[in-house]
Design a protein around this motif. Structure first.
Motif, PDB file in Angstrom:
ATOM      1  N   GLN A 484      17.053  31.432  37.508  1.00 38.72           N
ATOM      2  CA  GLN A 484      17.938  32.526  37.094  1.00 38.72           C
ATOM      3  C   GLN A 484      18.807  32.996  38.255  1.00 38.72           C
ATOM      4  O   GLN A 484      19.998  33.241  38.108  1.00 38.72           O
ATOM      5  CB  GLN A 484      17.105  33.725  36.656  1.00 38.72           C
ATOM      6  CG  GLN A 484      16.713  33.712  35.202  1.00 38.72           C
ATOM      7  CD  GLN A 484      15.693  34.811  34.929  1.00 38.72           C
ATOM      8  OE1 GLN A 484      15.686  35.838  35.605  1.00 38.72           O
ATOM      9  NE2 GLN A 484      14.833  34.573  33.961  1.00 38.72           N
ATOM     10  N   MET A 485      18.141  33.124  39.403  1.00 41.02           N
ATOM     11  CA  MET A 485      18.881  33.602  40.582  1.00 41.02           C
ATOM     12  C   MET A 485      19.991  32.627  40.921  1.00 41.02           C
ATOM     13  O   MET A 485      21.108  33.010  41.265  1.00 41.02           O
ATOM     14  CB  MET A 485      17.953  33.702  41.790  1.00 41.02           C
ATOM     15  CG  MET A 485      16.903  34.727  41.625  1.00 41.02           C
ATOM     16  SD  MET A 485      16.984  35.991  42.861  1.00 41.02           S
ATOM     17  CE  MET A 485      17.243  35.068  44.325  1.00 41.02           C
ATOM     18  N   ILE A 492      28.424  34.383  40.164  1.00 40.63           N
ATOM     19  CA  ILE A 492      29.114  35.324  41.072  1.00 40.63           C
ATOM     20  C   ILE A 492      30.176  34.571  41.875  1.00 40.63           C
ATOM     21  O   ILE A 492      31.306  35.033  42.036  1.00 40.63           O
ATOM     22  CB  ILE A 492      28.096  36.030  41.996  1.00 40.63           C
ATOM     23  CG1 ILE A 492      27.262  37.015  41.181  1.00 40.63           C
ATOM     24  CG2 ILE A 492      28.805  36.756  43.139  1.00 40.63           C
ATOM     25  CD1 ILE A 492      26.046  37.563  41.893  1.00 40.63           C
ATOM     26  N   ARG A 493      29.786  33.393  42.360  1.00 41.76           N
ATOM     27  CA  ARG A 493      30.718  32.594  43.163  1.00 41.76           C
ATOM     28  C   ARG A 493      31.960  32.258  42.328  1.00 41.76           C
ATOM     29  O   ARG A 493      33.089  32.399  42.773  1.00 41.76           O
ATOM     30  CB  ARG A 493      30.006  31.314  43.618  1.00 41.76           C
ATOM     31  CG  ARG A 493      30.654  30.679  44.831  1.00 41.76           C
ATOM     32  CD  ARG A 493      29.803  29.560  45.377  1.00 41.76           C
ATOM     33  NE  ARG A 493      28.502  30.007  45.863  1.00 41.76           N
ATOM     34  CZ  ARG A 493      27.347  29.406  45.580  1.00 41.76           C
ATOM     35  NH1 ARG A 493      27.319  28.338  44.799  1.00 41.76           N
ATOM     36  NH2 ARG A 493      26.221  29.858  46.069  1.00 41.76           N
ATOM     37  N   GLN A 494      31.695  31.860  41.095  1.00 47.59           N
ATOM     38  CA  GLN A 494      32.790  31.467  40.199  1.00 47.59           C
ATOM     39  C   GLN A 494      33.680  32.667  39.863  1.00 47.59           C
ATOM     40  O   GLN A 494      34.902  32.549  39.829  1.00 47.59           O
ATOM     41  CB  GLN A 494      32.151  30.924  38.916  1.00 47.59           C
ATOM     42  CG  GLN A 494      32.957  29.847  38.239  1.00 47.59           C
ATOM     43  CD  GLN A 494      32.231  29.388  36.973  1.00 47.59           C
ATOM     44  OE1 GLN A 494      30.997  29.397  36.919  1.00 47.59           O
ATOM     45  NE2 GLN A 494      32.993  29.008  35.973  1.00 47.59           N
ATOM     46  N   LEU A 495      33.003  33.813  39.650  1.00 44.44           N
ATOM     47  CA  LEU A 495      33.759  35.025  39.314  1.00 44.44           C
ATOM     48  C   LEU A 495      34.675  35.430  40.475  1.00 44.44           C
ATOM     49  O   LEU A 495      35.855  35.751  40.286  1.00 44.44           O
ATOM     50  CB  LEU A 495      32.787  36.168  38.980  1.00 44.44           C
ATOM     51  CG  LEU A 495      33.405  37.523  38.667  1.00 44.44           C
ATOM     52  CD1 LEU A 495      34.311  37.448  37.441  1.00 44.44           C
ATOM     53  CD2 LEU A 495      32.326  38.594  38.436  1.00 44.44           C
ATOM     54  N   ARG A 496      34.109  35.374  41.667  1.00 43.60           N
ATOM     55  CA  ARG A 496      34.890  35.752  42.855  1.00 43.60           C
ATOM     56  C   ARG A 496      36.119  34.842  42.976  1.00 43.60           C
ATOM     57  O   ARG A 496      37.228  35.308  43.213  1.00 43.60           O
ATOM     58  CB  ARG A 496      34.002  35.650  44.100  1.00 43.60           C
ATOM     59  CG  ARG A 496      34.713  35.979  45.391  1.00 43.60           C
ATOM     60  CD  ARG A 496      33.759  36.148  46.549  1.00 43.60           C
ATOM     61  NE  ARG A 496      33.073  37.436  46.477  1.00 43.60           N
ATOM     62  CZ  ARG A 496      31.774  37.614  46.585  1.00 43.60           C
ATOM     63  NH1 ARG A 496      30.998  36.567  46.747  1.00 43.60           N
ATOM     64  NH2 ARG A 496      31.253  38.820  46.519  1.00 43.60           N
ATOM     65  N   ASN A 497      35.851  33.576  42.754  1.00 41.72           N
ATOM     66  CA  ASN A 497      36.904  32.577  42.837  1.00 41.72           C
ATOM     67  C   ASN A 497      38.007  32.835  41.801  1.00 41.72           C
ATOM     68  O   ASN A 497      39.193  32.885  42.122  1.00 41.72           O
ATOM     69  CB  ASN A 497      36.246  31.218  42.580  1.00 41.72           C
ATOM     70  CG  ASN A 497      36.965  30.131  43.305  1.00 41.72           C
ATOM     71  OD1 ASN A 497      37.590  30.411  44.329  1.00 41.72           O
ATOM     72  ND2 ASN A 497      36.910  28.931  42.775  1.00 41.72           N
ATOM     73  N   LEU A 544      26.847  41.348  36.999  1.00 45.76           N
ATOM     74  CA  LEU A 544      26.880  40.472  38.181  1.00 45.76           C
ATOM     75  C   LEU A 544      27.893  40.986  39.200  1.00 45.76           C
ATOM     76  O   LEU A 544      27.647  40.963  40.411  1.00 45.76           O
ATOM     77  CB  LEU A 544      27.247  39.039  37.783  1.00 45.76           C
ATOM     78  CG  LEU A 544      26.241  38.314  36.893  1.00 45.76           C
ATOM     79  CD1 LEU A 544      26.752  36.928  36.547  1.00 45.76           C
ATOM     80  CD2 LEU A 544      24.895  38.211  37.605  1.00 45.76           C
ATOM     81  N   ALA A 545      29.033  41.460  38.680  1.00 49.70           N
ATOM     82  CA  ALA A 545      30.069  41.997  39.574  1.00 49.70           C
ATOM     83  C   ALA A 545      29.552  43.264  40.246  1.00 49.70           C
ATOM     84  O   ALA A 545      29.825  43.507  41.427  1.00 49.70           O
ATOM     85  CB  ALA A 545      31.333  42.292  38.791  1.00 49.70           C
ATOM     86  N   GLY A 549      28.813  43.643  44.233  1.00 52.90           N
ATOM     87  CA  GLY A 549      29.783  44.546  44.873  1.00 52.90           C
ATOM     88  C   GLY A 549      31.223  44.174  44.549  1.00 52.90           C
ATOM     89  O   GLY A 549      32.159  44.902  44.884  1.00 52.90           O
ATOM     90  N   LEU A 550      31.388  43.053  43.870  1.00 52.92           N
ATOM     91  CA  LEU A 550      32.732  42.575  43.539  1.00 52.92           C
ATOM     92  C   LEU A 550      33.446  43.549  42.595  1.00 52.92           C
ATOM     93  O   LEU A 550      34.672  43.574  42.516  1.00 52.92           O
ATOM     94  CB  LEU A 550      32.576  41.197  42.880  1.00 52.92           C
ATOM     95  CG  LEU A 550      33.784  40.286  42.807  1.00 52.92           C
ATOM     96  CD1 LEU A 550      34.360  40.055  44.192  1.00 52.92           C
ATOM     97  CD2 LEU A 550      33.378  38.940  42.193  1.00 52.92           C
ATOM     98  N   ILE A 551      32.650  44.355  41.894  1.00 48.23           N
ATOM     99  CA  ILE A 551      33.223  45.296  40.926  1.00 48.23           C
ATOM    100  C   ILE A 551      34.184  46.281  41.610  1.00 48.23           C
ATOM    101  O   ILE A 551      35.089  46.810  40.959  1.00 48.23           O
ATOM    102  CB  ILE A 551      32.086  46.056  40.173  1.00 48.23           C
ATOM    103  CG1 ILE A 551      32.629  46.763  38.917  1.00 48.23           C
ATOM    104  CG2 ILE A 551      31.438  47.084  41.073  1.00 48.23           C
ATOM    105  CD1 ILE A 551      33.068  45.840  37.829  1.00 48.23           C
TER     106      ILE A 551
END
Ligand code: C2E
Ligand code: MG
Ligand code: MG
Length: 740
Positions: A484-485, A492-497, A544-545, A549-551
């Protein structure tokens, strides 16, 4: 050389001495002198001339050779020959010189002194030979009066003695130097002290017995008294190590060691030595029992050796201190995190089955520290550390960070129950009795990965799950967790990208007035379409964001997008407002309020057109931060809505403190609103809103019946698929055009 040829023999060894070299001899030892001459008479005359001579307290003893060949053999057989009185011409003209070569080159004896003698001056060897082969003297036999012979022998033996001393010193120093190198590689106190005794034995060269003693306190682990303890021994008893010196049951030794310690200097006695080793704060005494008295040179070398030993002794202690600082926690004296990782390495790699590694995290420790002071906090940690050790003597314990302890031990005694039992009774810290509890993360051997760092990570993961679990305060690691992690990390990596590649979109879901039926605004909702064209639900990626902290960045972008949208709507739809959702990490940014005001000013938006939606859960962690920020924003005219109302855990008392404009009734209370008895919560919320003079908007309306019931209940506004689903900006504009 024939005797008859020697015309000066009669003059040999004329007695011209005044006998003053013939001194009383105090020693049984002798100097071995080899007389080499093919003339037997020379042997007897020489011996006669030197009879009774005592050189450096020793008499001379003679060996005789009548040819070069014999001489070579005798020298090989007797390694104690110090002087050779050597005829040059014997079986051959250079027989004597060959003996010299044999001594110096073949036998490599540089110490033996050589006096060359020849009957005839014509046979004098080249000067170069004398220099090259280190020949003490070259005499024609006619020159050798008794006086001259004695002087020559004296000088030669004295020089032999000096060479021997230098050699002995050199060998001793070599031993010290090589011993020191060996000792310096020893970092443990027991190995070092044992090493010192072995080096001492080599240096002294005979049989010795010795004990290396120091006061226990501060030197030997877990020893608190100041008695003398044995750190190392040779020739006594192996069982003495780390025991009190008096176990040796030799009062004499104990007395001498103590005296040496008090006098702080070495004591060299004929049959034993007490050597004082001291540097910095570290002191020791080495007691040595000798089989032969030390020579002066040995004593001097010993002094040199001991200086190095003292330096090394201090170093070993300093090294231990450093190791302790690096691997031990000074408060609890338990292994620290670094050492725990090493212990976990062993846990992961050893062959024991049914073992468990665990972390214990004390709940709310920082509150105790803040409220009662660090001193009480420290005492509490020591008490926990101590009680923990009562679990089982086979377990290993560590303090891993401020309020986190580690344990490794057998699975049957290291269980969640046994760990929880540790916290059943309050802990004593100074005058206080503190009832505390803790969370536990565990990992069994069968799930453990192969390195300590990995296992620590595994129990940490389990601990984090335990902390979030409201029902049970423990969790075992299992591999699904990590899958899961891994999935979360990838997302998260994909979202940031995708966010940095402008792949997120802001969609709008219309909100309508139930009284006029007109669109009053829209809720801005994030949409994430991944590379494969599929949408990921905000319910999945927003947490996840938030977690990553990406939020914060995304949230800033959402607000500025919403402001742009408002600006676009301004000319034709000036009354519309837009709500955006905000998360707790955004509030934690000090610049949060400032940024929003800035964005509004930049886009020249009327502040009341922007609404911030907060969920009540946002109030759970840090209500004051949220209330303060919202109050400031409200003061600027920005509108505030409470989203998903009724689904969270917040206390109603906070509701009063929040500067709200709208309550949003969650879809959960709308879905079944027409079923018997199912509208009670929606009704309550609507009434509450009215009492508080707030507008109430209901979300999730999918059917006309729901709308009708909401009108009956007096709800002001609605949002739902019945009216429109969330849509991209341009579709929203089309929607508005069609509606108007
Ligand atoms: P929310 O703020 O409660 O948003 C309303 C959600 O209900 C939206 O889901 C919306 O599409 C959905 N919805 C509206 N009407 C209906 C309906 O009639 N039937 C059904 N089944 N659903 C309806 P969405 O867009 O999936 O968003 C989910 C949540 O994600 C939002 O809940 C909000 O908490 C969060 N979210 C979305 N965008 C943002 C954002 O920009 N920032 C933050 N912090 N959170 C956001
Ligand atoms: Mg919302
Ligand atoms: Mg909602």
């Amino acid at each position: 050389m024939q005797v008859s040829e020697n015309s000066h023999d009669d003059f040999l060894f004329i007695d011209d001495s005044d006998e003053d070299e013939i001194l009383a001899c105090s020693n049984n030892e002798t100097w071995q002198v080899l007389i080499v001459d093919d003339d037997p008479e020379i042997h007897s005359v020489t011996q006669l001339a030197l009879s009774d001579l005592v050189v450096l307290s020793r008499r001379l003893e003679y060996l005789h050779a009548y040819s070069g060949k014999d001489a070579c053999r005798l020298i090989e057989e007797h390694d104690d020959i110090v002087l050779v009185l050597l005829d040059v011409v014997m079986e051959t003209d250079d027989a004597g010189l060959n003996v010299v070569k044999h001594i110096r080159e073949t036998l490599q004896r540089k110490d033996i002194r050589i006096v060359l003698r020849t009957g005839q001056p014509g046979y004098a060897p080249e000067e170069s030979v004398i220099k090259e082969y280190d020949i003490n003297d070259y005499k024609t036999k006619t020159e050798l009066t008794r006086r001259k012979l004695v002087t020559t022998v004296f000088a030669a033996i004295r020089s032999f003695q000096q060479i021997a001393t230098v050699n002995e010193n050199r060998l001793g120093l070599e031993k010290i130097v090589s011993g020191a190198t060996e000792l310096s590689s020893q970092h443990s106190l027991s190995k070092y002290s044992q090493g010192v005794l072995l080096q001492l034995k080599t240096l002294i060269g005979g049989e010795i017995s010795a004990v290396f003693c120091a006061r226990g306190q501060g030197i030997i682990d877990n020893i608190d008294d100041l008695s003398f303890y044995v750190l190392a021994q040779i020739g006594f008893d192996e069982n003495l190590i780390n025991q009190k010196l008096n176990q040796l049951q030799n009062k004499q030794v104990s007395k001498q060691v103590k005296a040496c310690f008090l006098q702080q200097k070495h004591e060299y006695l004929d049959d034993n030595l007490n050597l004082y080793v001291a540097k910095g704060d570290y002191r020791a005494v080495i007691h040595v029992r000798l089989s032969t008295t030390l020579t002066e040179i040995q004593t001097q070398l010993m002094n040199v050796f001991l200086t190095g030993v003292a330096v090394g002794y201090e170093n070993v202690h300093l090294f231990k201190k450093l190791t302790n600082a690096a691997y031990k926690d000074s408060l609890t004296n338990l292994p620290n995190r670094l050492e725990f990782v090493r212990l976990l390495d062993d846990f992961a790699q050893n062959d024991f089955k049914n073992q468990v590694a665990a972390l214990i995290d004390i709940n709310h420790f920082s509150d105790i520290n803040d409220a009662l002071g660090q001193d009480i906090g420290n005492k509490l940690l020591s008490a926990v550390g101590q009680r923990m050790q009562s679990i089982d003597h086979e377990c290993q314990f560590a303090r891993v960070s401020a309020d986190v302890f580690g344990i490794i031990g057998p699975a049957d005694c290291l269980t969640p129950e046994s760990l929880m039992a540790l916290f059943h009774q309050p802990f004593r810290a100074g005058e206080q009795h503190l009832p505390i509890n803790a969370c536990f993360g565990l990992c069994t051997k069968e799930h453990a990965k192969s390195s300590g760092v990995q296992v620590l990570n595994q129990i940490n993961i389990a601990l984090n799950i335990a902390k979030k679990n409201r029902l049970e305060h423990f969790a075992y690691y299992h591999s699904d967790i990590e899958d899961q992690m891994q999935w979360r990390l990838n997302m998260i990596r994909q979202l940031r990208n995708d966010f940095s590649n402008n792949c997120l979109e802001l969609w709008y879901q219309p909100q309508l007035s139930l009284t006029t039926g007109k669109v009053i605004g829209a809720e801005a909702l994030l949409r994430w379409r991944t590379a494969d064209g599929k949408f990921v639900s905000p319910a999945v990626f927003i947490p996840l964001a938030e977690y990553s902290g990406l939020i914060v960045e995304i949230g800033d972008w959402v607000i500025s997008q919403a402001c742009k949208q408002l600006k676009m709507l301004e000319t034709s739809y000036a009354d519309l407002s837009i709500s955006v959702n905000v998360s707790i990490p955004q509030f934690r940014q000090e610049s949060f309020v400032h940024n929003i005001i800035n964005t509004i000013t930049q886009h020249k938006i009327k502040p009341s057109k922007l609404e911030l939606e907060i969920t009540e859960n946002i109030l759970m962690d840090e209500p004051q931060i949220v209330i303060d920020a919202l109050t400031k924003l409200k003061a600027q005219g920005i509108s505030i809505a409470l989203d998903d109302f009724g689904t969270g855990y917040s206390s109603l008392s906070y509701l009063q403190k929040l500067p709200l404009d709208r309550l949003k009734v969650d879809r959960a209370f709308v879905t079944d609103i027409n079923k018997e008895g199912q509208s009670i919560i929606a009704e309550t919320i609507i009434n509450l809103g009215k009492k508080m003079q707030l507008k109430v908007i209901a979300e999730g309306i999918e059917e006309i019946e729901q709308q009708e019931r909401l009108i009956e209940l007096g709800c002001d506004e609605v949002q739902g698929f019945y009216y429109a689903k969330p849509m991209p900006s341009d579709e929203f504009i089309n929607f508005l055009q069609k509606k108007s």
